[in-house]
Design an enzyme around this catalytic site. Sequence first.
Site, PDB file in Angstrom:
ATOM      1  N   SER A 173       0.816  -1.204   0.000  1.00 23.47           N
ATOM      2  CA  SER A 173       0.000   0.000   0.000  1.00 23.47           C
ATOM      3  C   SER A 173       0.851   1.256   0.000  1.00 23.47           C
ATOM      4  CB  SER A 173      -0.936  -0.022   1.216  1.00 23.47           C
ATOM      5  OG  SER A 173      -0.784   1.143   1.987  1.00 23.47           O
ATOM      6  N   LYS A 174       0.444   2.158  -0.851  1.00 22.69           N
ATOM      7  CA  LYS A 174       1.156   3.425  -0.991  1.00 22.69           C
ATOM      8  C   LYS A 174       1.152   4.166   0.346  1.00 22.69           C
ATOM      9  CE  LYS A 174       2.497   7.239  -3.317  1.00 22.69           C
ATOM     10  NZ  LYS A 174       3.754   7.402  -3.986  1.00 22.69           N
ATOM     11  N   ARG A 175       0.045   4.002   1.080  1.00 22.66           N
ATOM     12  CA  ARG A 175      -0.071   4.699   2.355  1.00 22.66           C
ATOM     13  C   ARG A 175       1.035   4.261   3.312  1.00 22.66           C
ATOM     14  NH1 ARG A 175      -5.806   3.546   3.240  1.00 22.66           N
ATOM     15  NH2 ARG A 175      -5.748   3.541   0.981  1.00 22.66           N
TER      16      ARG A 175
ATOM     17  N   GLY B 243       3.945   3.557   2.341  1.00 17.80           N
ATOM     18  CA  GLY B 243       5.222   3.885   1.733  1.00 17.80           C
ATOM     19  C   GLY B 243       5.666   2.937   0.631  1.00 17.80           C
TER      20      GLY B 243
ATOM     21  N   ASP C 152       5.845   5.511  -8.984  1.00 16.52           N
ATOM     22  CA  ASP C 152       7.117   5.477  -8.249  1.00 16.52           C
ATOM     23  C   ASP C 152       8.094   4.516  -8.924  1.00 16.52           C
ATOM     24  OD1 ASP C 152       6.091   7.170  -6.326  1.00 16.52           O
ATOM     25  OD2 ASP C 152       5.377   5.519  -5.066  1.00 16.52           O
TER      26      ASP C 152
END
Length: 482
Positions: free
Chosen positions: A253-255, A257, A263
């Site tokens: 999850s991007k949340r 990181g 990215d």
Amino acid sequence: MAKVRTRFAPSPTGYMHVGNLRTALYAYLLAKKYDGDFILRIEDTDRERYVEGAVDIIYDTLRKAGLIWDEGPDIGGDYGPYIQSERMGMFKGYAEQLVESGHAYYCFCDKDRLEELRKIQQASGIAPKYDGHCKHLSKEEIQEKLDAGIPYVIRQKCPTEGTTTFHDEVFGDITVDNSVLDDQILIKADGMPTYNFANVVDDHLMGITHVIRGNEYLSSTPKYNLLYEAFGWEPPVYIHCSPVMKNATEKLSKRNGDASFEDLIKKGYLTEAVVNYIALLGWAPKGEEEIFTLPELIQEFDVSGISKSPAIFDTQKLKAINAEYIRRMSLDEFEEMATPYIRQTCKKEDVDLRLLAEMLHPRCELFTDIPEQVDFIDKLPDYDIAMYTHKKMKTNAETALVALKETLPVLEGLNEWNMDSIHNALFELIGKLGVKNGYILWPVRVAVSGKQFTPGGGIEICDLLGKEETLRRIQIGIEKLS
Ligand code: GLU
């Protein structure tokens, strides 16, 4: 068979995570495999999660990945609008239709009552679920409340007895007890549909034949299926995919990181390699081969290869696939792509870019590694002489000093400066001294690069640097070691 129509229905919440793109990719591959249509529908009705600019990220990502949609908000199509918020007017009528046929009902329960109910259920350890309080209101009672202007929602009337079974292509037949089904809200008090209702109506109206999505929707699917049945519509083929994980317990999850598609591209991965790798996250091709371009994936893709178990994102594997794509490039192509990265740290005008590309190409895993790999060309790093010690080569600071002192006049004496002449001179010296190759070659490489790891070997680097700079660096090595 009817024309296959799949859709990707993202909510514009900010970025495109790897799991999202995988869903889009599978939907695209399935449609294209059967000459069908791939539809993009933006599900933007949750205004709280809406992020400005997110729709553009979706467009850009899909385009970059080559997942070109046949119908969508920007290009239109016969089944539009393709932005859910622009379809809001059309749902209430469908819900009314279900009320008429006895598959849905008006619910006038207010927040306080629902809150109270939830508390009681929680206290007695029951899963929260609407208790059907308004299910049996008479026509007159309903009319009275409507006339009095009491706000209401429309709820799905789920059966309370028996079971509901549906088939999922990945998870097989799934049966649930109807007693666990919640009479979910279809139309909210403001007249707007919930996602749970809108996705069914939209999928039907858009003629979607195969629904591919994350398995977080698996538990709601019996209710969706009951809605299809209630309308007398043919349900789609369901294909639910397990999540992409960062490790055995955490979702990617991007949340937290973890890298989004953007990215990964920023980190220097090739789009084709990322798409290839994402395809393999939860899908296994039939044979051994794992490197597939997008057109090849269309040929190879088969729903039967989708795995029930979660896929773990493996950066090493992505890197290996990226490296394979780089190796498959022609040298020309590689040189063209590598040059801007080389130029980030190597400004030396007359550097032989072709030679450098030849050196970098066989071992390059990631273009963004290049600047650091070639930074020694412009400026010899201030290296530690411990680097001259190499166990396998049996070298150390003492032997290196001898080796460099022997090498300096040999190279100085060369009239021609190219890979062959340097190679011959050094191997002649090695023969004359009766030493192992590494005895000379390792110290030379350290002296000319000042680095532990270099693209190519010492001889190539000498050629690249030119005679004058090579001799200067060997001289510096001798001074450092003395
Ligand atoms: N808008 C939903 C999401 O982004 C899509 C779910 C579906 O594909 O039905 O999770």
